[in-house]
Scaffold this motif. Structure first.
Motif, short mmCIF file in Angstrom:
data_model
loop_
_atom_site.label_atom_id
_atom_site.label_comp_id
_atom_site.label_asym_id
_atom_site.label_seq_id
_atom_site.Cartn_x
_atom_site.Cartn_y
_atom_site.Cartn_z
N ASP A 166 12.79 2.07 -4.83
CA ASP A 166 12.36 3.96 -4.67
C ASP A 166 11.36 4.39 -5.03
O ASP A 166 11.24 5.40 -5.44
N GLY A 167 9.94 4.02 -4.97
CA GLY A 167 9.10 3.76 -5.27
C GLY A 167 8.86 4.54 -6.82
O GLY A 167 8.18 5.34 -7.27
N ALA A 172 1.21 -1.59 0.03
CA ALA A 172 -0.22 0.08 0.62
C ALA A 172 0.46 1.46 0.40
O ALA A 172 0.37 2.56 -0.47
N ASP A 173 2.25 1.18 0.59
CA ASP A 173 2.86 2.31 0.39
C ASP A 173 3.33 2.54 -0.42
O ASP A 173 4.31 4.01 -0.72
N LEU A 174 3.44 1.74 -2.29
CA LEU A 174 4.19 2.75 -3.13
C LEU A 174 3.51 3.72 -3.85
O LEU A 174 1.79 3.10 -4.09
N ARG A 215 -5.87 -0.73 -5.13
CA ARG A 215 -5.70 -1.99 -5.46
C ARG A 215 -5.52 -2.66 -6.38
O ARG A 215 -6.50 -2.93 -7.01
N PRO A 216 -4.53 -2.48 -6.66
CA PRO A 216 -3.63 -3.23 -8.11
C PRO A 216 -3.63 -4.21 -8.47
O PRO A 216 -3.39 -5.32 -6.89
N PHE A 217 -3.97 -5.26 -8.77
CA PHE A 217 -3.88 -6.62 -9.54
C PHE A 217 -1.82 -6.79 -10.13
O PHE A 217 -2.09 -5.78 -10.69
#
Length: 159
Positions: free
Chosen positions: A114-115, A8-10, A16-18
């Motif tokens: 690193d997001g 969730a932190d990305l 809610r991606p697959f």
């Protein structure tokens, strides 16, 4: 490649991606020493099929129903390179449908360390009859499976 939980932190564009966990191997690296663009296209195809199967519509179901969602238009924004061994997460969503004939699928490839978003993609899909190849109305099974997971294109967080 394997399905993975989406942290969730990305910085996902939609909720809610697959996701599929991916990492470029030696065969994916081109002469410029980064992941070849064609590999990203293949990964998006793998993610689309895996997401559909996870929702309950796999290739045998498409054949049973005589219908398929096919790509009418594909667009990819290659934002950053990825390198041999990078750990990546490819997220996908169904972001639009007219409920009759068309759907839109979105993709986002994120580097968790690193997001950073490496790639964004979009497919415009149309339902076709598998025998004739002509556009046909979405069968009820497609409506029942795909429409409940739609995310709004308007929810996207620009970043």
């Amino acid at each position: 490649m394997h399905a993975a939980a989406a942290p969730a932190d990305l910085p996902w564009d939609w909720p809610r991606p697959f996701t599929l966990a991916l990492s470029p191997c030696e065969d994916d690296i081109d002469e410029l020493r980064h992941t070849n663009n064609a590999v990203y296209v293949r990964w998006c195809e793998q993610a689309g099929w895996a997401h559909s199967a996870a929702l309950g519509l796999a290739v045998p179901d498409y054949h049973r129903l005589g219908r398929a969602m096919v790509i009418r238009q594909a667009e990819y924004d290659y934002l950053l390179p990825s390198l041999l061994g990078d750990e990546l997460l490819l997220g996908t969503w169904i972001s639009a449908s007219d409920g009759k004939l068309t759907m839109r699928r979105r993709f986002q490839l994120v580097r968790p360390r690193d997001g950073a978003t490496v790639l964004r993609g979009r497919w415009e899909l149309v339902c076709v009859d598998l025998q004739s190849g002509r556009p046909r109305r979405l069968p009820q099974d497609f409506v029942d499976v795909y429409l409940p997971v739609l995310v709004s294109d308007e929810v996207r967080v620009e970043g």
